[in-house]
Design an enzyme around this catalytic site. Sequence first.
Site, mmCIF file in Angstrom:
data_model
loop_
_atom_site.group_PDB
_atom_site.id
_atom_site.type_symbol
_atom_site.label_atom_id
_atom_site.label_comp_id
_atom_site.label_asym_id
_atom_site.label_seq_id
_atom_site.Cartn_x
_atom_site.Cartn_y
_atom_site.Cartn_z
ATOM 1 N N ASP A 111 0.805 -1.216 0.000
ATOM 2 C CA ASP A 111 0.000 0.000 0.000
ATOM 3 C C ASP A 111 0.842 1.271 0.000
ATOM 4 O O ASP A 111 0.368 2.335 0.382
ATOM 5 C CB ASP A 111 -0.947 0.016 1.205
ATOM 6 C CG ASP A 111 -0.218 -0.141 2.532
ATOM 7 O OD1 ASP A 111 1.023 -0.252 2.521
ATOM 8 O OD2 ASP A 111 -0.890 -0.151 3.567
ATOM 9 N N LYS A 162 4.700 5.870 17.447
ATOM 10 C CA LYS A 162 4.157 7.201 17.189
ATOM 11 C C LYS A 162 4.345 8.133 18.383
ATOM 12 O O LYS A 162 3.802 7.892 19.458
ATOM 13 C CB LYS A 162 2.670 7.087 16.848
ATOM 14 C CG LYS A 162 2.412 6.234 15.614
ATOM 15 C CD LYS A 162 0.939 5.976 15.401
ATOM 16 C CE LYS A 162 0.719 5.054 14.202
ATOM 17 N NZ LYS A 162 -0.713 4.718 14.006
ATOM 18 N N ASP A 223 1.614 6.949 1.499
ATOM 19 C CA ASP A 223 0.854 5.837 2.064
ATOM 20 C C ASP A 223 -0.561 5.933 1.529
ATOM 21 O O ASP A 223 -1.277 6.907 1.770
ATOM 22 C CB ASP A 223 0.868 5.968 3.595
ATOM 23 C CG ASP A 223 0.034 4.900 4.289
ATOM 24 O OD1 ASP A 223 -0.665 4.133 3.601
ATOM 25 O OD2 ASP A 223 0.073 4.840 5.529
#
Length: 361
Positions: A111, A162, A223
Site C-alpha cells: 500500500d 508514534k 501511504d
Amino acid sequence: MTEAILLVGGKGTRLRPLTVHTPKPMVRAAGVPFLTHQLARAKAAGVEHIVLATSYLAEVFEPYFGDGSSLGLHLEYVTEEEPLGTGGAIRNVASRLHSGPDEPVLVFNGDILTGLDIDALVRTHETTGADVSLHLTKVTDPRAYGLVPTDDTGRVLAFLEKPQTPEEIVTDQINAGAYVFRRSVIDTIPAGRPVSVERETFPELLATGAHLQGMVDSTYWLDLGTPAAFVRGSADLVLGRAPSPAVPGRCGDRLILPSATVAPDAKLAGGTVVGEGAFVAEGARVFGSTILPGAVIEPGAVITDSLIGTRARVGTRTVLTDTVIGDGAVIGPDNELRSGVRVWCNAHIPPASLRFSPDNT
C-alpha cells in the site's frame, strides 16, 4: 538480488467502501490495479521471483496476474489462514524463497507508492553488511508514524512508536515500508503466530546486536491507506509525479482507457483517469479524480478529487468534492457531496437530496 516478498494481505478498512469487493492492492490506480505498479518497478530493478503474501480476498490475485509471465516475473501466492501481521506474513512465505542464507531478499508493503531507488537500497545493504536495511523517508509531521533515528553512518539506533509529545520527536525519519533482509534473518522470525516487524522483529534484532541500516530516500512517498491519498496517488501517477513503468499510456493531464467514452466538450484534468467502459457525458467536469470501469458520469456533473466506483452512476449537475462513491452506487441528479463523504456500494441517493451549500436556484 533476484527475489522479493510483497505483503498484500491487509483488509484495507481505512479505504472502505473501495475494498468491500476488492483487496486494496487490486484497487485501480492510473488505470491498472495498484499492485501492477509495484510489480513493474520491482521487475525494473532486476527482481525475477516474487512471493505474494495474501489473506483478505486472496482468491482475486492469481486469476488476474497468473504466474507473472506477462510481466516477465515468476509469481507465487501464499495465503494466510489467519492474519499474521507483517513479520508473520514474511515468515509464512519463507519456504518459497530460493535465496541462500546470506543473499538479500526485498520485502515491501502493498500500500505504499514510492519512487524509491531499489537498486540503491540493495547496494546500501550489501556495502554495509547489514542484516536488514530499511527505506527511510523524511516527513514534516512525524506524529502519525514510527520514528527511526540513525547515527552518522545510517545505522539504526532505535524504533520509536508514534510520538505523543514534542520531546519524543527526535527525528523526522520514518519507516517507509520497504526492506532488504538477509535471507537467514527471515528464518529467525517466529512461525505460526502474528508478528509485527515494526514492534517486535526490528527492536529484538537491535537488542541482540544485529546490524540494521537505514537509507533515506525522499524522492516520492505516499501511504495509500485513505481514499484521499489513493485518489492523489493515482493522479500523481498519471501526471508523472510518481514513477511507474506500468501506466497504460503517456503521462499527462488525463488518462482515458481505450474502451471508455468521453463527450467532446467534457473537461478532464489534474491526472483524472477514466476506466474501461466508463462514460463521461457532455458538459461534465472532472479534476484529479478516478472513474473506475463501467461508471457513468451524467451531463453537467462536477467531480473533484474523488473516486467513482465500478458501475456507479453520478447524476446530472451533481457536484462531488473529496468523496468516494462505492461500486454500483447511484447518486441522483442535483446532489452535492463534499469533505470526505463515503457512499457505500449499491446505495441510492435520490435526486436533490443532499447539499453542503445553500440552494440558490
